[in-house]
Design an enzyme around this catalytic site. Structure first.
Site, mmCIF file in Angstrom:
data_model
loop_
_atom_site.group_PDB
_atom_site.id
_atom_site.type_symbol
_atom_site.label_atom_id
_atom_site.label_comp_id
_atom_site.label_asym_id
_atom_site.label_seq_id
_atom_site.Cartn_x
_atom_site.Cartn_y
_atom_site.Cartn_z
ATOM 1 C CG HIS A 309 56.449 50.611 -28.301
ATOM 2 N ND1 HIS A 309 55.286 50.184 -28.930
ATOM 3 C CD2 HIS A 309 56.248 51.279 -27.279
ATOM 4 C CE1 HIS A 309 54.429 51.077 -28.415
ATOM 5 N NE2 HIS A 309 54.867 51.837 -27.602
ATOM 6 C CD GLU A 551 56.462 79.177 -19.726
ATOM 7 O OE1 GLU A 551 57.418 79.053 -20.787
ATOM 8 O OE2 GLU A 551 55.548 78.570 -19.679
ATOM 9 C CG ASP A 575 59.166 81.922 -22.732
ATOM 10 O OD1 ASP A 575 59.958 82.529 -23.744
ATOM 11 O OD2 ASP A 575 58.543 80.940 -23.066
ATOM 12 C CB CYS A 622 63.082 74.560 -15.050
ATOM 13 S SG CYS A 622 61.655 75.468 -15.633
#
Lengths: 847, 99
Positions: A309, A551, A575, A622
């Site tokens: 954090h 994919e 993929d 992508c």
């Protein structure tokens, strides 16, 4: 206290332990001494320091090293027995009671320094930069032991009660350590616990505690002051090992404070009064917020996590931060002036004039980089015939994301979240995820961030998921398929993403969709997360966009239904290609089959994009296919709304888009799909490349005249910095390393006052030539031993353009051999004239 | 006299071509006829033909790496020097040539 005898028994010994009388042997020795009523003292004849043998801390503080001569004096009622026992122990047991310690290195060796600093022989320690920037200031240790003012100023009315608190706390801490010792542990761990136990029960420490309480201090304040006394003593030892024990004392004191004030005890914020470098083991977000930001320059943490954090907070506050700096609290002394380089990842511990000079230049470089950036990379990429394509970046961490925006990304097309889930033994909390996603959304400043829900399974697994081992994991239990079993994990992530959607333009994307049912189920999960947040009154964007990865080939054949359910799509070509062609992309023997230029695959992609766009939905890509600049004509030909790739490629891709026409690209795609021969396809693609896909080889930002550099290191750095400012490199260290490793073969000083350092490296975003003309000649180790006035830096990448650029490089190399050419260069006095002259001579364009 | 030469350096970006330019220039001033083949990042350029090599009395290799297609030079008198020699002192290379 025992009766004092008139004489004392004495013996001498020489310490044979290789690490000296450190905590573990010292705790054994104290154990023996404490069995007797007599007092026993050790005198280190080398230093003259005297220590009670009943106190581990005192023995450690005596700093007895291998070879030191010591005497032991015993006085008291049972002095004969004590003398005999101590003598026996020291002569017979002590030499064997130590296992050699693993080397403790205070300065970790990993990491590299820029040449200029290396040449200046600076002292430094390394860490990992998690929030970039550079800061200089005085070291302030945050030891967690400072009491809040309310506790510090408490007036003690009942000394006996405070004494009781202290005794109870000591007893409780010792009981806790003893309890830990009952569990089976490795022997070094046991030895450390025993040493801790000895410190907690140390007679000198107890004495100090009592002293403070009887002076009217509260139990807590007594712990702090006694702790500080011993920490200070140990910290000033010459021995690394003993300095490290200061941390053990601190640890024990913190446990004592917890016993006294309860487990929620929080140390007080430290008051900063001058530019400060705050050093701590780790930091709670509240502690960070409690620091005065006017003076806080940088943070240095020993803890190595990049997702805590405090780190996320430090980033969003723009505080340069270095983590994983080993033993930082020992290496760095309070009040010491240091420079923290949270770009390269080290702390310079001696600020010499060379260091000052380096960072003055660095500040100016960073400033100029900031000013140059907007000119270079912002704005959408538009083809020569007016079609816009978003160029986004793939990222899996905050660092990658901020680097992407620095490099001109129009958004984040794929924000992978797996890293949050891997390499840990429990899932990340909703809060931890929210901190990251909201920081990402803020950094995006209005640009879209597509967050993909966790894609675990297959080769990515975590122990808490209990995923089964499968024969064929890529066709197995992974992505969306594991969500039904891990609903709580999914709900926590969805809530975190939804909450971040109130901060910026966040979109949700789900991996491995193969059917409509999976999409409907996923949307139900999102609705549930939304209802949950609504009930709690937590803000989110109600119409947050939902998309899927394409994919699995089956998804490409049910787009009519999918388009009615989701807002956008992204082609995960890695993929998709391996499932489409039934070819494992990691199997070397069938590498040929994994081919994104396969006619069937291209036809499939074209069909998918058309169908999605006819339905009025958005589609991006992508996968790796989008990362290869060579494929750009195809991607434009497909008509994709967006491509998402690693940040480093963005400037070149954006520039190339502006030089391609969408109409031409559509024809290229059609030709490729129609083409029978693989070699012909390669030809078609090669011919479709833009004439100058990359930036021009030379621009006037890369021409530096009147340089003040004083040596080879500085000169090299100055050109590399110019490359960085102009966006030609994102990784200065790597570029410098490449240049210097070429320099190591033999100097690139070619005589006549000229040098031509050069390298082939992926660290540059484009093939480039840089020019540096010096005010004062410097030594370059040239063939004619003459100093150098002028430097040409040649850096190249992008193999498909190599030949075209190599012609220019070889032309330059040949011309540098020409006296007339050199004379002309030396006569030119301004950067514009120089750039123009070179462009004309080398037959290149500056635009 | 006819001479052939090959230049090649480790990265093949700069020195290969500098050395070639230097050898050509010095040869000219000394009155030699020279043809220099470069073996750089662009591959072999200005390639020496069988004929070139047969007619040459000497071959100069100013190289830091192995010469490609070395077998072409079988039977030719070869003077091999580190590439830097061609930049540092090209005259000394030509001085080794005994007509």
């Amino acid at each position: 206290m025992t009766q004092r005898a008139s004489t004392s028994l004495e013996f001498a010994f020489v310490c044979s332990l290789s690490d000296g009388l450190h905590a573990r042997p010292a705790s054994h020795l104290a154990e023996v001494a404490n069995d007797f009523a007599s007092d026993s003292f050790l005198t280190n004849l080398r230093t003259g320091s005297v220590a009670s043998l009943k106190s581990v801390l005192a023995i450690i503080s005596a700093d007895v090293r291998q070879g030191d001569r010591c005497t032991v004096q015993v006085r008291g009622t049972d002095e004969h027995a004590a003398h005999a026992a101590l003598l026996r122990f020291i002569e017979q047991v002590l030499p064997g009671c130590d296992v050699p310690l693993a080397g403790i290195s205070l300065i970790s060796a990993n990491g590299t320094l820029p040449r200029t600093l290396l040449a200046a022989e600076v002292k430094c320690c390394f860490g990992s930069p998690v929030s970039p920037g550079v800061g200089q200031g005085k070291v302030v240790l945050l030891n967690g032991m400072t009491l809040p003012r309310t506790l510090r100023e408490r007036v003690v009315t009942d000394i006996a009660a405070e004494l009781g608190h202290v005794k109870r706390a000591v007893a409780a801490v010792r009981a806790r350590i003893r309890e830990k010792l009952t569990h089976p542990r490795s022997s070094p761990e046991t030895a450390i616990l025993q040493a801790d136990l000895a410190i907690a029960g140390d007679v000198s420490f107890a004495q100090k505690l009592m002293e403070h309480v009887s002076q009217g201090k509260s139990a807590g304040q007594a712990v702090v002051e006694a702790g500080e006394f011993f920490i200070d003593l140990l910290r000033h030892s010459d021995s690394e090992y003993i300095r490290e024990r200061a941390l053990d004392v601190e640890e024990i004191c913190l446990h004592l404070l917890e016993e006294i004030y309860g487990v929620d005890f929080q140390a007080a914020a430290i008051e900063l009064r001058e530019p400060s470098v705050v050093v701590a083991e780790t930091l709670a977000p509240q502690q960070l917020l409690g620091l005065d930001r006017r003076w806080l320059q940088t943070l240095v943490l020993e803890y190595s996590g990049a997702t805590s954090h405090a780190v996320i907070l430090a980033r969003s506050l723009g505080i340069p931060t270095l983590v994983g700096v080993r033993n930082a609290r020992l290496v760095l002394t309070p009040g010491q002036e240091v420079v923290v380089d949270a770009i390269r990842g080290f702390v310079v511990t001696q600020v010499s004039p060379a260091v000052q000079r380096f960072y003055e230049r660095e500040r100016s470089t960073l400033l100029r980089r900031q000013q140059f950036l907007p000119l270079q990379t912002t704005g959408p990429a538009v083809t020569s015939d007016g079609k816009t394509m978003e160029v986004a970046a793939n990222a899996s961490s905050y660092e990658e994301l901020s680097r992407a925006f620095e490099n001109g990304a129009d958004g984040i097309g794929l924000f992978r979240t797996e890293a949050l889930f891997l390499e840990r033994d429990h899932a990340p909390s909703e809060e931890e995820q929210f901190a990251l996603y909201s920081a990402a959304a803020r950094a995006a400043a209005g640009r879209p961030v597509i967050i993909r829900t966790f894609d675990l399974g297959g080769d990515k697994t975590a122990p808490y998921l209990n995923l089964p081992a499968e024969d064929n994991p890529f066709l197995g239990y992974r992505g969306v398929r594991i969500y039904a079993e891990h609903r709580e994990l999914l709900q926590a992530q969805l809530r975190a993403i939804l909450r971040a959607s109130a901060v910026g333009k966040v979109q949700i994307m789900v991996p491995m969709i193969s059917s409509l049912e999976e999409v409907l189920q996923f949307k139900t999960e999102i609705s549930e997360a939304k209802q949950d947040l609504e009930r709690k009154g937590i803000a989110f964007q109600p119409d947050v966009k939902i998309g899927i990865m394409i994919e699995v080939p089956s998804a490409g054949f049910i787009l009519d239904q999918l388009c009615t359910e989701v807002d956008f799509f992204s082609l995960g070509t890695n993929d998709l290609n391996q499932y489409f062609l039934a070819a494992d992309r990691d199997s070397p023997r069938i590498a040929e089959l994994s081919d994104v230029l396969h006619r069937g695959f291209l036809r499939f992609l074209r069909q998918i994009v058309r169908e999605i766009q006819q339905a009025g939905k958005w589609v991006g890509m992508c996968g790796e296919m989008a990362a290869e600049i060579r494929n750009l004509p195809l991607l434009i030909g497909l008509g994709l709304d967006e491509i998402s790739l690693p940040a480093v490629g963005i400037p070149a891709v954006k520039r190339a888009i502006s030089q391609l026409s969408a109409a031409d690209c559509e024809r290229v795609l059609a030709d490729l799909i129609a083409c029978r021969e693989k070699t012909d396809r390669e030809d078609i693609l090669e011919k479709s490349q833009p004439s100058w896909a990359a930036q021009p080889l030379l621009s006037k930002e890369l021409v530096l005249l009147g340089s003040e550099s004083k040596n080879k290191e500085e000169a090299m750095q100055e050109i590399v910095d110019a490359f960085y400012i102009a966006g030609r490199t994102l990784d200065r260290q790597r570029l410098e390393d490449a240049l210097w490793s070429r320099e190591a073969v033999y100097s690139t000083g070619l005589g006549y006052g000229f040098a031509a350092p050069h390298c082939k490296t992926e660290a540059v975003t484009a093939d480039s030539i840089g020019v540096l003309k010096l005010r004062q000649p410097i030594d370059w180790g040239s063939v004619d031993s003459e100093p150098v006035n002028m430097i040409f830096l040649i850096a190249m990448r992008e193999p498909q353009l190599a030949n075209r650029h190599m012609q220019v490089f070889s032309r330059l190399a040949r011309k540098l051999m020409n006296e007339e050419f050199r004379g002309h260069l030396l006569a030119l006095e301004n950067a514009h004239d120089m750039a123009t002259f070179l462009a004309q001579q080398l037959e290149i364009s500056l635009h | 006299m006819k001479i052939v030469a090959v230049t090649a350096c480790p990265t093949g970006i700069a020195h290969t071509y500098m050395a070639a330019a230097r050898l050509e220039k010095v040869a000219k001033t000394l009155g030699f006829e020279i043809k220099v083949e470069t073996q750089g990042a662009m591959g072999i350029e200005n390639k020496l033909t069988e004929n070139d090599i047969r007619q040459a009395q000497f071959a100069i290799f100013a190289v830091d790496i192995a010469v490609e297609e070395r077998e072409r030079f079988n039977g030719v008198k070869v003077i091999q020097v580190p590439l830097q020699e061609a930049l540092k002192d090209p005259h000394s290379i030509f001085a080794k040539i005994q007509p």
